[in-house]
Design an enzyme around this catalytic site. Structure first.
Site, PDB file in Angstrom:
ATOM      1  N   LYS A 126      42.661  88.472  33.396  1.00  0.00           N
ATOM      2  CA  LYS A 126      42.442  89.917  33.490  1.00  0.00           C
ATOM      3  C   LYS A 126      42.606  90.634  32.152  1.00  0.00           C
ATOM      4  O   LYS A 126      42.101  91.747  31.971  1.00  0.00           O
ATOM      5  CB  LYS A 126      43.433  90.512  34.510  1.00  0.00           C
ATOM      6  CG  LYS A 126      43.103  90.120  35.946  1.00  0.00           C
ATOM      7  CD  LYS A 126      44.320  90.084  36.854  1.00  0.00           C
ATOM      8  CE  LYS A 126      44.970  88.727  36.802  1.00  0.00           C
ATOM      9  NZ  LYS A 126      45.895  88.430  37.910  1.00  0.00           N
ATOM     10  N   GLY A 207      51.921  79.159  43.663  1.00  0.00           N
ATOM     11  CA  GLY A 207      50.941  79.430  42.601  1.00  0.00           C
ATOM     12  C   GLY A 207      50.318  80.805  42.698  1.00  0.00           C
ATOM     13  O   GLY A 207      49.259  81.053  42.128  1.00  0.00           O
ATOM     14  N   LYS A 225      43.896  95.415  38.225  1.00  0.00           N
ATOM     15  CA  LYS A 225      42.757  95.179  39.121  1.00  0.00           C
ATOM     16  C   LYS A 225      42.068  96.505  39.481  1.00  0.00           C
ATOM     17  O   LYS A 225      40.835  96.588  39.536  1.00  0.00           O
ATOM     18  CB  LYS A 225      43.218  94.422  40.360  1.00  0.00           C
ATOM     19  CG  LYS A 225      43.541  92.955  40.033  1.00  0.00           C
ATOM     20  CD  LYS A 225      44.296  92.274  41.139  1.00  0.00           C
ATOM     21  CE  LYS A 225      44.518  90.784  40.827  1.00  0.00           C
ATOM     22  NZ  LYS A 225      45.517  90.153  41.684  1.00  0.00           N
ATOM     23  N   GLY A 322      46.098  82.095  44.415  1.00  0.00           N
ATOM     24  CA  GLY A 322      46.259  80.676  44.734  1.00  0.00           C
ATOM     25  C   GLY A 322      45.457  79.805  43.801  1.00  0.00           C
ATOM     26  O   GLY A 322      44.538  80.277  43.125  1.00  0.00           O
TER      27      GLY A 322
HETATM   28  N1  HSE Z   1      49.455  87.150  40.583  1.00  0.00           N
HETATM   29  C1  HSE Z   1      48.232  87.506  41.202  1.00  0.00           C
HETATM   30  C2  HSE Z   1      48.482  87.891  42.644  1.00  0.00           C
HETATM   31  C3  HSE Z   1      47.288  86.349  41.107  1.00  0.00           C
HETATM   32  O1  HSE Z   1      49.574  87.619  43.139  1.00  0.00           O
HETATM   33  O2  HSE Z   1      47.615  88.485  43.272  1.00  0.00           O
HETATM   34  C4  HSE Z   1      45.882  86.659  41.488  1.00  0.00           C
HETATM   35  O3  HSE Z   1      45.297  87.585  40.595  1.00  0.00           O
END
Ligand code: HSE
Length: 352
Positions: A126, A207, A225, A322
């Site tokens: 990002k 993850g 985002k 993930g």
């Molecule tokens: N760390 C981010 C989340 C990973 O938990 O959404 C995906 O962008």
């Protein structure tokens, strides 16, 4: 870009997302060639802490995954991310380095170098999108390369490409929803009775979390985002600090349980919406009734509603984080590039 033979892939980074993509590629190699006409060679894998491996004939991703599983380096080559991106055999650079919202590095430099040389970049990172989307898009356009980053929002669940390609021609006026898997997972687990620290540890083990999970908990990941959605979908770039941001750090298990007793659920909501003067974007926890469509979006699942002119509201729900879930985003972007090259058309992600 060569399209008559296999595409040369260069992985920069081989952590959660890189390994997730590698697993998919190992499992589906034949299907990708037969059904999607996508043949590839992995010409380089470069990591920050596990060394680098190079082969113009193609590395075995299965072997590299096994090495990492055994705690071994991927290889003993010495090459920088930019040098690997510029190898003559590299066609597509996979930027799966961790997000750095301060200076975008190492992703920004390698993306500039790759696009500037006419190589395409597929990314889940990002940082470069947040800091330099307009510049990188222009570089890609000028050099006839592709810059795609579906994995930056909602992992492999189509969000950016849904809005830009499947909803082509719609005027998207507002985007709202749950865009951070880690915080949604923590809030869901706390409602189930888990302590915050245990829920966060689980999210890290699965993850979902950023390399520094403060990026999730403090709302930075959701904010970036929202910023990316504002720029890429609404066509209105904002600096990250223009996104109003509140994370979930102040929310306790008691708050979550008290909300549940009132028939409510706490969700971290992100929003980017057109205003008379441009676009406003925000991230904040909100208590929503159980009857609200977003209340049932639990765990690391995300959801986004696109408010449009021709279709009214379009909502997509799916995995938001993930390893393989994000690997799928990179795969779909690679297939789109291969298809565009085959058909002689170019459609890099564009704003507005
Ligand atoms: N760390 C981010 C989340 C990973 O938990 O959404 C995906 O962008």
């Amino acid at each position: 870009m060569r399209i008559d033979s296999s595409l040369g892939l260069c992985f920069i980074g081989f952590g959660n997302v890189g390994q997730g993509l590698a697993r998919i590629l190992v499992r589906k190699e034949r299907e990708l060639a037969e059904r999607w006409g996508f043949a590839f060679r992995t010409v380089a894998v470069v990591t920050r802490t596990r060394g680098a491996a190079l082969s113009s004939d193609g590395l075995s991703l299965a072997d590299l995954l096994a090495r990492v599983e055994r705690g071994e380096p991927v290889g003993n080559e010495r090459i920088s991310p930019v040098e690997a991106a510029l190898l003559p055999e590299t066609d597509i650079v996979l930027d799966v380095t961790p997000t750095n919202l301060i200076n975008g590095e190492p992703g920004l430099s390698l993306t500039r170098a790759a696009l500037g040389s006419g190589r395409s970049v597929v990314s889940s990172n990002k940082g470069p999108v947040s800091l330099a989307l307009a510049e990188l898009k222009e570089l890609a356009r000028a050099r006839g390369a592709h810059y795609r980053f579906e994995g930056a929002v909602m992992s492999g669940t189509p969000s950016l490409n849904l809005a830009l390609e499947s909803l082509a021609g719609c005027d998207v006026r507002e985007v709202q929803g749950i865009v951070n898997g880690t915080t949604n997972y923590i809030l869901t687990r706390m409602e189930e009775g888990f302590e915050y620290a245990d829920a966060l540890r689980e999210a890290q083990e699965k993850g979902y979390a950023e390399a520094d999970p403060a990026g999730d908990v403090d709302g930075w990941d959701a904010a970036v985002k929202a910023q990316i959605l504002a720029a890429a979908v609404l066509g209105f770039p904002l600096p990250l600090d223009a996104v109003e941001r509140t994370g979930i750090g102040a929310i306790s298990r008691a708050d979550v349980e008290a909300a549940a007793k009132r028939g409510k659920r706490i969700k971290l909501l992100a929003k980017a919406a057109r205003t008379t003067g441009g676009v406003a974007a925000s991230v904040a926890p909100a208590e929503i009734p159980l009857s609200h469509p977003l209340a049932s979006v639990g765990g690391a699942t995300n959801a986004l509603t696109f408010t449009t002119d021709t279709l009214r509201d379009v909502t997509i729900i799916g995995p938001g984080a993930g390893r393989e879930e994000t690997g799928q985003a990179l795969l779909s972007d690679m297939l789109a590039i291969a298809a565009a090259e085959r058909h002689g058309a170019r459609f890099s992600v564009k704003a507005g």
